[in-house]
Write a protein that holds these residues in place. Structure first.
Motif, PDB file in Angstrom:
ATOM      1  N   ARG A  61       0.857  -1.188   0.000  1.00 49.06           N
ATOM      2  CA  ARG A  61       0.000   0.000   0.000  1.00 49.06           C
ATOM      3  C   ARG A  61       0.890   1.233   0.000  1.00 49.06           C
ATOM      4  NH1 ARG A  61      -5.150   1.547  -1.373  1.00 49.06           N
ATOM      5  NH2 ARG A  61      -5.788   3.358  -0.139  1.00 49.06           N
ATOM      6  N   ALA A  62       0.882   1.953  -1.130  1.00 48.25           N
ATOM      7  CA  ALA A  62       1.725   3.140  -1.260  1.00 48.25           C
ATOM      8  C   ALA A  62       0.987   4.207  -2.055  1.00 48.25           C
ATOM      9  CB  ALA A  62       3.043   2.794  -1.953  1.00 48.25           C
ATOM     10  N   ASN A  63       1.048   5.441  -1.561  1.00 49.03           N
ATOM     11  CA  ASN A  63       0.407   6.569  -2.264  1.00 49.03           C
ATOM     12  C   ASN A  63      -1.061   6.297  -2.578  1.00 49.03           C
ATOM     13  OD1 ASN A  63       2.934   7.996  -2.371  1.00 49.03           O
ATOM     14  ND2 ASN A  63       3.523   6.687  -4.101  1.00 49.03           N
ATOM     15  N   ARG A  64      -1.736   5.691  -1.605  1.00 46.65           N
ATOM     16  CA  ARG A  64      -3.182   5.411  -1.689  1.00 46.65           C
ATOM     17  C   ARG A  64      -3.541   4.394  -2.768  1.00 46.65           C
ATOM     18  NH1 ARG A  64      -6.035  11.391  -0.906  1.00 46.65           N
ATOM     19  NH2 ARG A  64      -5.022  11.895   1.082  1.00 46.65           N
ATOM     20  N   HIS A  65      -2.571   3.590  -3.176  1.00 41.14           N
ATOM     21  CA  HIS A  65      -2.823   2.528  -4.156  1.00 41.14           C
ATOM     22  C   HIS A  65      -2.262   1.212  -3.624  1.00 41.14           C
ATOM     23  CE1 HIS A  65      -3.326   5.992  -6.917  1.00 41.14           C
ATOM     24  NE2 HIS A  65      -4.129   5.171  -7.569  1.00 41.14           N
ATOM     25  N   ASN A  66      -2.874   0.120  -4.046  1.00 39.48           N
ATOM     26  CA  ASN A  66      -2.352  -1.208  -3.733  1.00 39.48           C
ATOM     27  C   ASN A  66      -1.557  -1.717  -4.936  1.00 39.48           C
ATOM     28  OD1 ASN A  66      -3.474  -1.348  -1.174  1.00 39.48           O
ATOM     29  ND2 ASN A  66      -5.372  -2.294  -1.896  1.00 39.48           N
ATOM     30  N   TYR A  67      -0.321  -2.124  -4.698  1.00 34.36           N
ATOM     31  CA  TYR A  67       0.549  -2.624  -5.766  1.00 34.36           C
ATOM     32  C   TYR A  67       0.923  -4.087  -5.459  1.00 34.36           C
ATOM     33  CZ  TYR A  67       1.146   2.312  -6.993  1.00 34.36           C
ATOM     34  OH  TYR A  67       0.932   3.627  -7.350  1.00 34.36           O
ATOM     35  N   PRO A  68       0.388  -5.049  -6.224  1.00 38.14           N
ATOM     36  CA  PRO A  68       0.786  -6.450  -6.014  1.00 38.14           C
ATOM     37  C   PRO A  68       2.200  -6.680  -6.562  1.00 38.14           C
ATOM     38  CG  PRO A  68      -1.352  -6.277  -7.131  1.00 38.14           C
ATOM     39  CD  PRO A  68      -0.684  -4.942  -7.212  1.00 38.14           C
ATOM     40  N   LEU A  69       3.150  -6.902  -5.671  1.00 35.18           N
ATOM     41  CA  LEU A  69       4.543  -7.094  -6.058  1.00 35.18           C
ATOM     42  C   LEU A  69       4.825  -8.584  -6.164  1.00 35.18           C
ATOM     43  CD1 LEU A  69       7.389  -5.858  -6.554  1.00 35.18           C
ATOM     44  CD2 LEU A  69       7.776  -6.075  -4.084  1.00 35.18           C
ATOM     45  N   LEU A  70       5.125  -9.034  -7.365  1.00 33.34           N
ATOM     46  CA  LEU A  70       5.393 -10.446  -7.620  1.00 33.34           C
ATOM     47  C   LEU A  70       6.881 -10.730  -7.458  1.00 33.34           C
ATOM     48  CD1 LEU A  70       4.682 -13.299  -8.728  1.00 33.34           C
ATOM     49  CD2 LEU A  70       5.008 -12.367 -11.029  1.00 33.34           C
ATOM     50  N   LEU A  71       7.198 -11.705  -6.609  1.00 31.12           N
ATOM     51  CA  LEU A  71       8.567 -12.184  -6.419  1.00 31.12           C
ATOM     52  C   LEU A  71       8.592 -13.630  -6.881  1.00 31.12           C
ATOM     53  CD1 LEU A  71       9.036 -10.872  -2.760  1.00 31.12           C
ATOM     54  CD2 LEU A  71       9.370  -9.599  -4.877  1.00 31.12           C
ATOM     55  N   SER A  72       9.215 -13.888  -8.013  1.00 32.57           N
ATOM     56  CA  SER A  72       9.174 -15.220  -8.605  1.00 32.57           C
ATOM     57  C   SER A  72      10.551 -15.869  -8.591  1.00 32.57           C
ATOM     58  CB  SER A  72       8.658 -15.158 -10.046  1.00 32.57           C
ATOM     59  OG  SER A  72       8.724 -16.438 -10.651  1.00 32.57           O
ATOM     60  N   ALA A  73      10.582 -17.106  -8.071  1.00 31.83           N
ATOM     61  CA  ALA A  73      11.802 -17.920  -8.114  1.00 31.83           C
ATOM     62  C   ALA A  73      11.614 -19.084  -9.071  1.00 31.83           C
ATOM     63  CB  ALA A  73      12.155 -18.422  -6.716  1.00 31.83           C
ATOM     64  N   ASN A  74      10.699 -18.906 -10.035  1.00 31.84           N
ATOM     65  CA  ASN A  74      10.469 -19.937 -11.033  1.00 31.84           C
ATOM     66  C   ASN A  74      11.754 -20.159 -11.836  1.00 31.84           C
ATOM     67  OD1 ASN A  74       9.738 -20.921 -13.831  1.00 31.84           O
ATOM     68  ND2 ASN A  74       7.720 -21.020 -12.888  1.00 31.84           N
ATOM     69  N   PRO A  75      12.174 -21.410 -12.043  1.00 32.09           N
ATOM     70  CA  PRO A  75      13.445 -21.665 -12.746  1.00 32.09           C
ATOM     71  C   PRO A  75      13.507 -21.048 -14.136  1.00 32.09           C
ATOM     72  CG  PRO A  75      12.597 -23.684 -11.750  1.00 32.09           C
ATOM     73  CD  PRO A  75      11.528 -22.657 -11.613  1.00 32.09           C
ATOM     74  N   ASN A  76      12.357 -20.947 -14.801  1.00 33.86           N
ATOM     75  CA  ASN A  76      12.334 -20.430 -16.177  1.00 33.86           C
ATOM     76  C   ASN A  76      11.927 -18.964 -16.269  1.00 33.86           C
ATOM     77  OD1 ASN A  76      12.958 -23.010 -17.333  1.00 33.86           O
ATOM     78  ND2 ASN A  76      10.854 -23.624 -16.915  1.00 33.86           N
ATOM     79  N   TYR A  77      11.143 -18.472 -15.290  1.00 31.52           N
ATOM     80  CA  TYR A  77      10.572 -17.130 -15.393  1.00 31.52           C
ATOM     81  C   TYR A  77      10.826 -16.313 -14.128  1.00 31.52           C
ATOM     82  CZ  TYR A  77       8.036 -20.090 -18.683  1.00 31.52           C
ATOM     83  OH  TYR A  77       7.713 -21.007 -19.637  1.00 31.52           O
ATOM     84  N   ALA A  78      11.979 -16.491 -13.499  1.00 29.60           N
ATOM     85  CA  ALA A  78      12.293 -15.756 -12.278  1.00 29.60           C
ATOM     86  C   ALA A  78      12.325 -14.259 -12.570  1.00 29.60           C
ATOM     87  CB  ALA A  78      13.630 -16.222 -11.721  1.00 29.60           C
ATOM     88  N   ARG A  79      11.719 -13.470 -11.663  1.00 32.52           N
ATOM     89  CA  ARG A  79      11.667 -12.026 -11.880  1.00 32.52           C
ATOM     90  C   ARG A  79      11.063 -11.348 -10.655  1.00 32.52           C
ATOM     91  NH1 ARG A  79       7.434 -14.619 -13.962  1.00 32.52           N
ATOM     92  NH2 ARG A  79       5.372 -13.663 -14.142  1.00 32.52           N
ATOM     93  N   ILE A  80      11.149 -10.020 -10.639  1.00 32.22           N
ATOM     94  CA  ILE A  80      10.454  -9.181  -9.663  1.00 32.22           C
ATOM     95  C   ILE A  80       9.747  -8.094 -10.442  1.00 32.22           C
ATOM     96  CG2 ILE A  80      12.603  -7.897  -9.254  1.00 32.22           C
ATOM     97  CD1 ILE A  80      11.525  -7.215  -6.469  1.00 32.22           C
TER      98      ILE A  80
END
Length: 566
Positions: A40-59
């Protein structure tokens, strides 16, 4: 893929501008290798994805909806214990490596302020998400545990000392440029220079190396250092793009001289678009592994059964052979003596050619004749029985192939309904008294996918066999139009109109082809017919219908066109 150290650098800048100062409002782990922190930042909700998928790891910040499991994992519970309500103080990168840290502060149960780190390591099959007590430098938990037997240098278990990933013996591109100038002089060839950049500089993928090589060869810059500085500045103010290079689709923080497929406002939106289908297919494969195994095993079983049945049916073609021998024995019974093991008789069905007939010396001549007649009758009866069995087996194979196609095209949220269908059809055991089973029975059938044609006509698509039945037999009006790919597994498609335009029918046919096993084919045949011409036979498998009076249209499904109709 190009989520290298330079792209990570650009992503860190984007996330810092959006999330620093925000608080963790919700924590969930929809998939085994992926966590979502709702900030929750600046009156908005931001879903932050943290992925440790072997093929599609990302933030990234994601807009793709996720369905959470009913029971949270141990890692989720640990994150909730330490990070629920925590404030993001900072986000930074480990040099130019694919390691990103999120720093959180919060009050513990004693009211003391504590600092915690969340490390996201984007390293292929070694990718991980690690929660760290920064005061004691201890690992609180990790999404993937790494015991000492697996890695002596770096154990990742609750309570172990946290160590950063082994440092690469490469130059930080943001701190040293002289070495780069030497490389550029030694390797003027674009591809060779890109490869050498990967070897010498931390955070460079082959794609980033090619983009930098193109920048250097651009006439826009007077000196090498000016071009290099401009390239690095692109990570501070990126232009997110999906590009084509070497006949492959990839993504980057800017396009250089690459062919641009699409441009996006943010890096996160770019990743949502790029990974949505790939990651979803991977999740379905992961979560639906048991269902896929059941379907494939039963498919192989029925294919073997069909081969055996067709072989037995072929054997019945010799039925007349036994009848003729029985008739010859009956006609020339006086020539046959008890105790004979064979006899040769003239065959009046074959111009009196001699026919050798084997006999049992334990049976009388008439009994030998009856034995051949019985064998003939048995084979004759088998023709009808085997015909029915073959039709049933082929129907079973068609149904299982449709299930396999449904799972392949499914969203993760569709898998529970497919599992219920397999249980109802007897392929899976049903745990009738379990709480999960009771919840599934109470849960209503999910809704079909909805599209709108260019002229505003509503088009519905069943995403599994139960939905197909409900859509076609319950929701659709008799005057609506029904579409389905010809002779291959696919979804039922309903055009909610009694007189759809040719354009709408073509678009609906493209949707039907896209949601079928013919998705990757061209010139796919699609049947269409008024819903009033559709019938479901008694006892038919889910999704199976028969129809008449259809017309056929040929289309080539294009994903981009389908997306526009959503």
């Amino acid at each position: 893929m190009a989520f290298d150290g330079l792209f990570a650098h650009a992503m860190v800048n984007e996330l810092k501008n959006t999330l620093v100062g925000g608080r963790v409002a919700k924590i969930s782990q929809p998939y085994s290798n992926e966590v979502i922190l709702t900030i929750r930042a600046n009156r908005h909700n931001y879903p932050l994805l943290l992925s440790a998928n072997p093929n599609y790891a990302r933030i990234q910040i994601t807009k793709i909806p996720y369905e959470n499991p009913q029971t949270p994992t141990n890692f989720t519970m640990m994150l909730r214990k330490y990070l629920d309500g925590a404030k993001i103080q900072d986000i930074w990168q480990l040099q130019t490596d694919r390691v990103i840290y999120l720093s959180f502060t919060r009050r513990n149960e004693l009211g003391d302020q504590i600092t915690l780190l969340l490390s996201i390591e984007i390293m292929g099959r070694h990718s991980n998400v690690i929660l760290i007590d920064s005061q004691e430098n201890k690992v609180l938990d990790a999404i993937k545990h790494v015991p000492v037997q697996q890695d002596r240098y770096r154990t990742l278990l609750p309570g172990s000392t946290y160590r950063t990933p082994p440092k690469q013996e490469k130059t930080d591109p943001f701190s040293e440029q002289d070495f780069f100038s030497e490389l550029n002089k030694q390797f003027p060839n674009r591809d060779v220079l890109a490869s050498e950049l990967m070897k010498a500089y931390q955070g460079f993928s082959k794609l980033s190396g090619l983009l930098l090589a193109d920048t250097l060869h651009s006439a826009e810059y007077k000196t090498v250092n000016e071009a290099y500085k401009s390239f690095l500045e692109k990570t501070e103010s990126p232009t997110p793009v999906i590009i084509t290079h070497n006949d492959k689709i990839d993504f980057s923080f800017f396009s250089g001289q690459m062919e641009v497929q699409s441009t996006w406002e943010t890096l996160s939106e770019l990743l949502d678009k790029f990974y949505q289908e790939k990651a979803q297919h991977d999740r379905v494969k992961q979560q639906g592994a048991d269902l896929i195994k059941v379907v494939k095993n039963n498919l192989r079983k029925n294919e073997r059964k069909l081969k055996k049945q067709e072989k037995e049916l072929k054997a019945t073609e010799n039925a007349d052979f036994y009848r003729i021998k029985g008739e010859l024995l009956t006609t020339y019974l006086y020539k046959v003596k008890r105790g004979m093991t064979s006899v040769t008789l003239p065959n009046y069905y074959n111009n009196e050619q001699p026919e050798k007939i084997n006999l049992s010396n334990q049976l009388s001549p008439s009994q030998n004749a009856q034995k051949y007649f019985k064998r003939y009758q048995k084979l004759k009866n088998a023709v009808k029985y085997l015909g029915e069995q073959i039709r049933h087996t082929k129907s079973e194979i068609n149904y299982l192939e449709s299930l396999a196609s449904t799972i392949e095209l499914a969203d993760p949220s569709d898998l529970p309904e497919i599992k219920v269908e397999l249980q109802e059809q007897g392929y899976l055991k049903s745990q009738k008294n379990s709480p999960a089973a009771k919840n599934k029975r109470r849960k209503s059938l999910s809704k079909p996918a909805e599209f709108t044609s260019n002229d505003g006509t509503r088009i519905s698509v069943g995403k599994n066999n139960k939905q197909n039945d409900h859509l076609t037999m319950k929701i659709a009006k008799n005057s609506d139009f029904w579409l389905h790919v010809k002779n291959i597994p696919g979804s039922h498609v309903i055009v909610h109109s009694s007189s759809p335009s040719d354009e709408t029918l073509t678009q609906a046919a493209q949707i039907a082809a896209y949601f079928s096993k013919g998705r990757s084919s061209s010139n796919v045949a699609v049947d269409y017919v008024p819903v009033k011409n559709i019938r479901k036979p008694n006892g038919a498998k889910p999704g199976f219908v028969i129809y008449e009076g259809q017309k056929t249209i040929y289309v080539t499904p294009e994903k981009e066109e389908i997306e526009k109709l959503k």
